[in-house]
Design a protein around this motif. Structure first.
Motif, PDB file in Angstrom:
ATOM      1  N   HIS A  59       1.026  -1.271   0.037  1.00 51.04           N
ATOM      2  CA  HIS A  59      -0.214   0.233   0.145  1.00 51.04           C
ATOM      3  C   HIS A  59       0.952   1.314  -0.037  1.00 51.04           C
ATOM      4  O   HIS A  59       1.900   1.280   0.772  1.00 51.04           O
ATOM      5  CB  HIS A  59      -0.954   0.124   1.222  1.00 51.04           C
ATOM      6  CG  HIS A  59      -1.728  -1.224   1.300  1.00 51.04           C
ATOM      7  ND1 HIS A  59      -2.838  -1.464   0.609  1.00 51.04           N
ATOM      8  CD2 HIS A  59      -1.644  -2.217   2.033  1.00 51.04           C
ATOM      9  CE1 HIS A  59      -3.242  -2.594   0.934  1.00 51.04           C
ATOM     10  NE2 HIS A  59      -2.674  -3.190   1.742  1.00 51.04           N
ATOM     11  N   GLU A  60       0.562   1.963  -0.880  1.00 48.32           N
ATOM     12  CA  GLU A  60       1.277   3.181  -1.110  1.00 48.32           C
ATOM     13  C   GLU A  60       1.391   4.002   0.318  1.00 48.32           C
ATOM     14  O   GLU A  60       2.462   4.721   0.654  1.00 48.32           O
ATOM     15  CB  GLU A  60       0.877   4.228  -2.170  1.00 48.32           C
ATOM     16  CG  GLU A  60       1.724   5.301  -2.712  1.00 48.32           C
ATOM     17  CD  GLU A  60       3.026   4.889  -3.264  1.00 48.32           C
ATOM     18  OE1 GLU A  60       4.009   5.561  -3.014  1.00 48.32           O
ATOM     19  OE2 GLU A  60       3.232   3.803  -3.969  1.00 48.32           O
ATOM     20  N   ASP A  61       0.245   4.181   0.812  1.00 44.53           N
ATOM     21  CA  ASP A  61      -0.036   5.184   2.099  1.00 44.53           C
ATOM     22  C   ASP A  61      -0.558   4.491   3.060  1.00 44.53           C
ATOM     23  O   ASP A  61      -1.360   5.273   3.843  1.00 44.53           O
ATOM     24  CB  ASP A  61      -0.512   6.405   1.413  1.00 44.53           C
ATOM     25  CG  ASP A  61      -0.866   7.586   2.329  1.00 44.53           C
ATOM     26  OD1 ASP A  61       0.364   7.993   3.163  1.00 44.53           O
ATOM     27  OD2 ASP A  61      -1.853   8.065   2.652  1.00 44.53           O
ATOM     28  N   MET A  62      -0.950   3.491   3.131  1.00 43.28           N
ATOM     29  CA  MET A  62      -1.692   2.698   4.225  1.00 43.28           C
ATOM     30  C   MET A  62      -0.737   1.518   5.063  1.00 43.28           C
ATOM     31  O   MET A  62      -0.392   0.883   4.471  1.00 43.28           O
ATOM     32  CB  MET A  62      -3.098   1.973   3.713  1.00 43.28           C
ATOM     33  CG  MET A  62      -3.946   1.492   4.766  1.00 43.28           C
ATOM     34  SD  MET A  62      -5.332   0.795   4.051  1.00 43.28           S
ATOM     35  CE  MET A  62      -4.858  -0.543   3.661  1.00 43.28           C
ATOM     36  N   GLN A  63      -1.090   1.657   6.470  1.00 46.00           N
ATOM     37  CA  GLN A  63      -0.610   0.811   7.284  1.00 46.00           C
ATOM     38  C   GLN A  63      -1.493  -0.163   7.424  1.00 46.00           C
ATOM     39  O   GLN A  63      -2.771  -0.023   7.697  1.00 46.00           O
ATOM     40  CB  GLN A  63      -0.116   1.397   8.633  1.00 46.00           C
ATOM     41  CG  GLN A  63       0.252   0.649   9.824  1.00 46.00           C
ATOM     42  CD  GLN A  63       0.632   1.415  10.823  1.00 46.00           C
ATOM     43  OE1 GLN A  63      -0.044   2.028  11.375  1.00 46.00           O
ATOM     44  NE2 GLN A  63       2.212   1.482  11.474  1.00 46.00           N
ATOM     45  N   GLU A  64      -0.950  -1.685   7.585  1.00 48.71           N
ATOM     46  CA  GLU A  64      -2.302  -2.487   7.693  1.00 48.71           C
ATOM     47  C   GLU A  64      -1.873  -3.662   8.722  1.00 48.71           C
ATOM     48  O   GLU A  64      -0.750  -3.767   9.046  1.00 48.71           O
ATOM     49  CB  GLU A  64      -2.318  -3.485   6.287  1.00 48.71           C
ATOM     50  CG  GLU A  64      -3.203  -4.511   6.264  1.00 48.71           C
ATOM     51  CD  GLU A  64      -3.287  -5.286   4.917  1.00 48.71           C
ATOM     52  OE1 GLU A  64      -3.405  -6.437   4.949  1.00 48.71           O
ATOM     53  OE2 GLU A  64      -3.485  -4.696   3.992  1.00 48.71           O
ATOM     54  N   VAL A  65      -2.938  -3.667   9.846  1.00 46.79           N
ATOM     55  CA  VAL A  65      -2.670  -4.298  11.056  1.00 46.79           C
ATOM     56  C   VAL A  65      -3.591  -5.676  10.848  1.00 46.79           C
ATOM     57  O   VAL A  65      -4.747  -5.375  10.649  1.00 46.79           O
ATOM     58  CB  VAL A  65      -3.208  -3.507  12.042  1.00 46.79           C
ATOM     59  CG1 VAL A  65      -3.106  -4.188  13.503  1.00 46.79           C
ATOM     60  CG2 VAL A  65      -2.381  -2.024  12.062  1.00 46.79           C
ATOM     61  N   SER A  66      -3.185  -6.754  11.011  1.00 50.03           N
ATOM     62  CA  SER A  66      -3.714  -8.088  11.054  1.00 50.03           C
ATOM     63  C   SER A  66      -3.652  -8.567  12.357  1.00 50.03           C
ATOM     64  O   SER A  66      -2.628  -9.041  13.083  1.00 50.03           O
ATOM     65  CB  SER A  66      -3.098  -8.902   9.926  1.00 50.03           C
ATOM     66  OG  SER A  66      -3.299  -8.409   8.766  1.00 50.03           O
ATOM     67  N   ILE A  67      -4.767  -8.808  12.959  1.00 50.81           N
ATOM     68  CA  ILE A  67      -4.955  -9.496  14.170  1.00 50.81           C
ATOM     69  C   ILE A  67      -5.811 -10.932  14.052  1.00 50.81           C
ATOM     70  O   ILE A  67      -6.727 -11.016  13.735  1.00 50.81           O
ATOM     71  CB  ILE A  67      -5.995  -8.864  15.166  1.00 50.81           C
ATOM     72  CG1 ILE A  67      -5.258  -7.407  15.332  1.00 50.81           C
ATOM     73  CG2 ILE A  67      -5.885  -9.476  16.564  1.00 50.81           C
ATOM     74  CD1 ILE A  67      -6.117  -6.341  15.999  1.00 50.81           C
ATOM     75  N   ILE A  68      -4.936 -12.139  14.438  1.00 52.11           N
ATOM     76  CA  ILE A  68      -5.180 -13.358  14.089  1.00 52.11           C
ATOM     77  C   ILE A  68      -6.231 -13.569  15.174  1.00 52.11           C
ATOM     78  O   ILE A  68      -5.802 -13.816  16.483  1.00 52.11           O
ATOM     79  CB  ILE A  68      -4.057 -14.320  14.208  1.00 52.11           C
ATOM     80  CG1 ILE A  68      -3.302 -14.002  13.145  1.00 52.11           C
ATOM     81  CG2 ILE A  68      -4.587 -15.833  13.802  1.00 52.11           C
ATOM     82  CD1 ILE A  68      -3.477 -13.935  11.650  1.00 52.11           C
ATOM     83  N   ILE A  69      -7.466 -14.326  14.697  1.00 56.32           N
ATOM     84  CA  ILE A  69      -8.402 -14.675  15.711  1.00 56.32           C
ATOM     85  C   ILE A  69      -8.185 -16.309  15.730  1.00 56.32           C
ATOM     86  O   ILE A  69      -8.447 -16.772  17.008  1.00 56.32           O
ATOM     87  CB  ILE A  69      -9.941 -14.206  14.968  1.00 56.32           C
ATOM     88  CG1 ILE A  69     -10.081 -12.768  15.028  1.00 56.32           C
ATOM     89  CG2 ILE A  69     -10.770 -14.770  16.033  1.00 56.32           C
ATOM     90  CD1 ILE A  69      -9.853 -11.939  16.140  1.00 56.32           C
ATOM     91  N   SER A  70      -8.305 -16.997  14.622  1.00 64.16           N
ATOM     92  CA  SER A  70      -8.187 -18.403  14.893  1.00 64.16           C
ATOM     93  C   SER A  70      -7.399 -18.867  13.668  1.00 64.16           C
ATOM     94  O   SER A  70      -7.355 -18.201  12.592  1.00 64.16           O
ATOM     95  CB  SER A  70      -9.403 -19.099  14.942  1.00 64.16           C
ATOM     96  OG  SER A  70     -10.172 -18.863  13.715  1.00 64.16           O
TER      97      SER A  70
END
Length: 123
Positions: A59-70
């Protein structure tokens, strides 16, 4: 990139609780200082199907946050491989090339959040 391991974070009383007799405990996954200054652009409940991967991208200008549920996921960020499990958090900064795949037989469920620094973002 930043990785937060759920198993390594201690439970603490929520700030509005009596610390000696709390009714709710929390694990602080991220604080304001962990994010870029910007605007939340997306909050997605995502399912990564068994044996599948999402396309490598950045992403040019976006921070991506992934939170693993399962489930168990294998992420690649700028050539680094990371195994993620329940409660783990992966923070991918703008311009970092990333992909996630599911090597298991069960779906990987995760929350995906996007924070934009202000430029238009395609979700």
């Amino acid at each position: 990139m930043k990785i937060i391991r759920f198993k390594d974070i201690e439970n603490v009383p929520a700030s509005h609780e009596d610390p000696k007799n709390p009714g709710v405990l929390k694990k602080v996954l991220l604080r304001q200082s962990d994010f870029i200054n910007g605007v939340v652009k997306m909050v997605n409940w995502a399912t990564l199907l068994s044996g599948k991967a999402y396309a490598e991208h950045f992403h040019e200008d976006m921070q991506e946050v992934s939170i693993i549920i399962s489930g168990i996921a294998i992420a690649h960020v700028d050539g680094v491989e990371i195994t993620l499990a329940h409660g783990d958090v992966l923070v991918v900064d703008p311009k970092e090339v990333h992909q996630m795949r599911n090597p298991g037989s069960e779906p990987v469920i995760f929350l995906a959040l996007g924070i934009s620094g202000g430029k238009p973002v395609l979700a």
